[in-house]
Design a protein around this motif. Structure first.
Motif, PDB file in Angstrom:
ATOM      1  N   TYR A 148       0.838  -1.204   0.000  1.00 29.70           N
ATOM      2  CA  TYR A 148       0.000   0.000   0.000  1.00 29.70           C
ATOM      3  C   TYR A 148       0.873   1.254   0.000  1.00 29.70           C
ATOM      4  N   ILE A 149       1.977   1.187   0.748  1.00 29.83           N
ATOM      5  CA  ILE A 149       2.858   2.361   0.799  1.00 29.83           C
ATOM      6  C   ILE A 149       3.409   2.637  -0.598  1.00 29.83           C
ATOM      7  N   GLN A 150       3.778   1.543  -1.266  1.00 26.47           N
ATOM      8  CA  GLN A 150       4.315   1.681  -2.623  1.00 26.47           C
ATOM      9  C   GLN A 150       3.279   2.284  -3.563  1.00 26.47           C
ATOM     10  N   GLU A 186       2.348   8.837  -2.924  1.00 29.35           N
ATOM     11  CA  GLU A 186       2.115  10.283  -3.076  1.00 29.35           C
ATOM     12  C   GLU A 186       1.097  10.779  -2.056  1.00 29.35           C
ATOM     13  N   PHE A 187       0.053   9.966  -1.889  1.00 32.57           N
ATOM     14  CA  PHE A 187      -1.023  10.296  -0.946  1.00 32.57           C
ATOM     15  C   PHE A 187      -0.468  10.344   0.479  1.00 32.57           C
ATOM     16  N   ILE A 188       0.381   9.371   0.819  1.00 39.29           N
ATOM     17  CA  ILE A 188       0.977   9.315   2.160  1.00 39.29           C
ATOM     18  C   ILE A 188       1.881  10.534   2.386  1.00 39.29           C
ATOM     19  N   GLU A 189       2.640  10.832   1.360  1.00 40.69           N
ATOM     20  CA  GLU A 189       3.602  11.940   1.437  1.00 40.69           C
ATOM     21  C   GLU A 189       2.931  13.258   1.810  1.00 40.69           C
ATOM     22  N   GLU A 190       1.747  13.463   1.246  1.00 37.66           N
ATOM     23  CA  GLU A 190       1.026  14.703   1.516  1.00 37.66           C
ATOM     24  C   GLU A 190       0.720  14.915   2.993  1.00 37.66           C
ATOM     25  N   PHE A 191       0.484  13.803   3.706  1.00 33.78           N
ATOM     26  CA  PHE A 191       0.045  13.921   5.103  1.00 33.78           C
ATOM     27  C   PHE A 191       1.123  13.543   6.098  1.00 33.78           C
ATOM     28  N   LEU A 192       2.308  13.353   5.578  1.00 28.75           N
ATOM     29  CA  LEU A 192       3.420  12.878   6.394  1.00 28.75           C
ATOM     30  C   LEU A 192       3.604  13.688   7.674  1.00 28.75           C
ATOM     31  N   ASP A 193       3.530  15.003   7.543  1.00 24.04           N
ATOM     32  CA  ASP A 193       3.767  15.870   8.700  1.00 24.04           C
ATOM     33  C   ASP A 193       2.698  15.738   9.773  1.00 24.04           C
ATOM     34  N   TYR A 194       1.549  15.190   9.399  1.00 23.45           N
ATOM     35  CA  TYR A 194       0.433  15.129  10.360  1.00 23.45           C
ATOM     36  C   TYR A 194       0.347  13.801  11.084  1.00 23.45           C
ATOM     37  N   SER A 239       9.687  10.050  -3.892  1.00 22.94           N
ATOM     38  CA  SER A 239      10.260  11.067  -3.015  1.00 22.94           C
ATOM     39  C   SER A 239       9.876  10.845  -1.553  1.00 22.94           C
ATOM     40  N   LEU A 240       9.068   9.795  -1.306  1.00 22.13           N
ATOM     41  CA  LEU A 240       8.622   9.519   0.058  1.00 22.13           C
ATOM     42  C   LEU A 240       9.811   9.224   0.985  1.00 22.13           C
ATOM     43  N   GLY A 241      10.784   8.487   0.458  1.00 21.77           N
ATOM     44  CA  GLY A 241      11.966   8.130   1.247  1.00 21.77           C
ATOM     45  C   GLY A 241      12.691   9.368   1.740  1.00 21.77           C
ATOM     46  N   GLU A 242      12.974  10.282   0.815  1.00 22.10           N
ATOM     47  CA  GLU A 242      13.697  11.515   1.145  1.00 22.10           C
ATOM     48  C   GLU A 242      12.916  12.365   2.142  1.00 22.10           C
ATOM     49  N   LYS A 243      11.602  12.463   1.859  1.00 20.74           N
ATOM     50  CA  LYS A 243      10.765  13.319   2.698  1.00 20.74           C
ATOM     51  C   LYS A 243      10.666  12.774   4.126  1.00 20.74           C
ATOM     52  N   THR A 244      10.624  11.449   4.230  1.00 22.24           N
ATOM     53  CA  THR A 244      10.568  10.834   5.562  1.00 22.24           C
ATOM     54  C   THR A 244      11.865  11.103   6.324  1.00 22.24           C
ATOM     55  N   VAL A 277       4.774   7.167  12.036  1.00 24.62           N
ATOM     56  CA  VAL A 277       6.042   7.550  11.390  1.00 24.62           C
ATOM     57  C   VAL A 277       7.109   6.478  11.669  1.00 24.62           C
ATOM     58  N   LEU A 278       7.090   5.966  12.903  1.00 25.39           N
ATOM     59  CA  LEU A 278       8.042   4.898  13.255  1.00 25.39           C
ATOM     60  C   LEU A 278       7.847   3.686  12.350  1.00 25.39           C
ATOM     61  N   ARG A 279       6.565   3.358  12.162  1.00 28.02           N
ATOM     62  CA  ARG A 279       6.235   2.196  11.330  1.00 28.02           C
ATOM     63  C   ARG A 279       6.733   2.417   9.900  1.00 28.02           C
ATOM     64  N   LEU A 280       6.456   3.630   9.396  1.00 33.19           N
ATOM     65  CA  LEU A 280       6.890   3.961   8.032  1.00 33.19           C
ATOM     66  C   LEU A 280       8.407   3.835   7.914  1.00 33.19           C
ATOM     67  N   CYS A 281       9.129   4.384   8.892  1.00 35.57           N
ATOM     68  CA  CYS A 281      10.592   4.335   8.854  1.00 35.57           C
ATOM     69  C   CYS A 281      11.088   2.901   8.814  1.00 35.57           C
ATOM     70  N   SER A 282      10.469   2.044   9.631  1.00 35.25           N
ATOM     71  CA  SER A 282      10.992   0.681   9.694  1.00 35.25           C
ATOM     72  C   SER A 282      10.706  -0.058   8.380  1.00 35.25           C
ATOM     73  N   ILE A 283       9.563   0.219   7.756  1.00 35.69           N
ATOM     74  CA  ILE A 283       9.281  -0.433   6.462  1.00 35.69           C
ATOM     75  C   ILE A 283      10.238   0.084   5.392  1.00 35.69           C
ATOM     76  N   LEU A 284      10.452   1.388   5.379  1.00 39.00           N
ATOM     77  CA  LEU A 284      11.351   1.963   4.366  1.00 39.00           C
ATOM     78  C   LEU A 284      12.768   1.409   4.538  1.00 39.00           C
ATOM     79  N   GLN A 285      13.184   1.303   5.810  1.00 40.76           N
ATOM     80  CA  GLN A 285      14.559   0.854   6.049  1.00 40.76           C
ATOM     81  C   GLN A 285      14.756  -0.634   5.720  1.00 40.76           C
TER      82      GLN A 285
END
Ligand SMILES: [Zn+2]
Length: 310
Positions: free
Chosen positions: A249-251, A255-263, A286-291, A269-277
């Motif tokens: 789903y993240i993949q 773009e949709f996730i990126e828009e709300f990242l700050d909120y 650009s989600l990786g960079e933005k995170t 955010v922890l979960r997102l980081c661990s999946i990305l890593q």
């Protein structure tokens, strides 16, 4: 008006949707509801499969009788004893091959018969479903919302029009939803924006995030403007948060996730980081960079993020 507390019974599942159809032979009316007896006359319903089987058996029986008659005529009119034997032998061979062939093609013959019946009785079936639907309306009027929903759910298996879906949604919106309930969401997504559906979906999200599937996410993204207008930005943020459940789903919705990242709350955010890593080979756009940027700005001194801060 407060919400109703109800209990749903388990939905019966069949391989094909039409298998739940049944008929009252007395009233000559079809139904899809789970009652065993006709609510009008009390006679037991006969399932569509037994109906087809009995038609099929009758046909076999008639054909067998015809073969017998033809063989008997041959025997009666046989001029000599030899011809009598010949017709008898021919009759027996014919009967045996008929039985063997019937057994070989039984399954496909059965399905042909079923298709024919569904086609011929289409009007009758839809009239039956209309009757079922009126029973559901009666339940709604009398405040039996659990029973009304169960009826609409069965009818909805055969009629997938928006109108049918929204009738279910409206009833569900008056019911107190619990996580132990067997709820449907994806099946109820309408083809156009509908406020009642979104209201229901947001309730479902609160009790079971895993029900927000790819199709639901796509619906929210497609109707995002109307949703923000009717339900506020927070609703969209929580929907975007559910997309962090799965790598796929993240993949798909990065773009949709990126828009709300700050909120997003910290745990998301922890979960997102661990999946990305743990999936460095995947292209996250650009989600990786933005995170990374977000972590550097907001969580730099947070010990929970220690492993993600480079
Ligand atoms: Zn009846």
């Amino acid at each position: 008006m407060g919400k109703h507390a109800v209990q749903f019974s388990k939905k019966k599942r069949t391989k094909y949707r039409f298998q739940k159809l049944k008929m009252c032979k007395k009233c000559n009316r079809y139904s899809i509801l789970k009652d065993e007896n006709c609510p009008t006359c009390g006679a037991a319903f006969v399932g569509i499969e037994s109906l087809v089987k009995s038609i099929f058996k009758n046909r076999l029986f008639t054909e067998a009788i015809w073969i017998l008659i033809i063989v008997s005529i041959g025997i009666v009119f046989a001029p000599t004893v030899n011809t009598l034997y010949y017709s008898l032998i021919a009759g027996v061979i014919f009967c045996i091959s008929y039985v063997i062939l019937t057994f070989i093609f039984m399954k496909s013959e059965y399905f042909n018969q079923l298709k024919k019946m569904l086609r011929v009785d289409l009007k009758k079936i839809s009239a039956g479903l209309q009757f079922d639907s009126e029973l559901a309306n009666e339940d709604v009027r009398e405040g039996r919302l659990g029973q009304a929903y169960e009826k609409l759910r069965e009818i909805g298996d055969l009629i997938s029009k928006d109108k049918m879906k929204l009738r279910q949604v409206k009833v569900l919106n008056d019911i107190m939803l619990r996580s132990d309930m067997e709820l449907e969401l994806e099946q109820l997504i309408p083809t156009v924006y509908d406020k009642d559906f979104v209201k229901y979906a947001l309730e479902v999200l609160k009790i079971n995030r895993s029900m927000i599937t790819k199709k639901c996410l796509a619906y929210f993204i497609q109707n995002r403007e109307s949703i923000v207008m009717d339900f506020g930005l927070d609703s969209l943020i929580s929907v975007a948060g559910t997309a962090l459940r799965m790598k796929l789903y993240i993949q798909e919705f990065h773009e949709f996730i990126e828009e709300f990242l700050d909120y997003f709350p910290k745990e998301r955010v922890l979960r997102l980081c661990s999946i990305l890593q743990s999936n460095p080979e995947v292209d996250w756009g650009s989600l990786g960079e933005k995170t990374k940027h977000l972590v550097a700005m907001k969580y730099h001194y947070d010990p929970d993020f220690k492993q993600f801060v480079s």
